[in-house]
Write a protein that holds these residues in place. Sequence first.
Motif: not given
Length: 306
Positions: A83-90, A111-123
């Motif tokens: 959880r900490d990692t997801y919110s800190e990466v680019d 779903d988990q990724v989108r909840q934990m890091a909604p602003k992080t770029t996803l590919i």
Amino acid sequence: MSTDTQFRSGFVCFVGRPNTGKSTLTNALVGTKIAITSSRPQTTRHTIRGIVHRDHAQLILVDTPGLHRPRTLLGQRLNDLVRDTYSEVDVIGLCIPADEKIGPGDRWILDQVRQMAPKTTLIGIVTKIDKVSKEKVAEQLLALSKVLGPETEVIPVSAASGEQVELLVDVLAKAMPEGPAFYPDGELTDEPEETLMAELIREAALEGLGDELPHSLAVVIEEVIEREGRTEKQGELLDVHALLYVERPSQKGIVIGKGGARLREVGTKARTQIEKLLGTKVFLELHVKVAKDWQRDPKQLGRLGF
């Protein structure tokens, strides 16, 4: 000066179900083995950072334990780490193998990724494209694109053959903020060598074992000593003493094997990998100890490095 010629640097995390090729991809991008690869869920324990150096960018790959529904205190701690990692990466790269249909497990992780890091770029990354036909790859790309939405980039790649690996590097680099390199050229990971050694021993020990063991195995490097009195011709030799911790006496028997055969095999395999990592000869001594129910005991978890 156009922005594309600016140096870019940042952090990337690959996510996906067990055995979707995340660690293999990390190793392919870095160009050497730093992440433990295994088909067993939950084999990655530490956030090992691999560092990818290119003329125009530096990518720091953060390798996390997989997300799962926790059943023990260790499981909970591993999830907190994620959880900490997801919110800190680019950038977060969702890995889906080309040879398996997208299923509920993949959707749960998304779903988990989108909840934990909604602003992080996803590919989206379709892995293992060397295993299927071009048509199948195209089908999977379309399917993943549908799940992620039209604005999310989707890339096919094979870590095994190296196909499209450089394209993936470019896509990741473009998504990074402009900025200087975080690490000096030539550095491949910021993990202490002891951590990497312990991971390599753990990987060798897990290979070919039954389902009951992956969570229950911890490796601690007790000491690393340079052997004295070696001539220049003999070269440097490191004595590495490691302890393998299991939770029950029955597991100890499994790891040691009949007449110690299995432990010897583990030692040989791990030693070869450690020598590659350190570039020096190694004498590896392994002992197996029982630490009863260590996964549920905060004190023991701390002692074993979690």
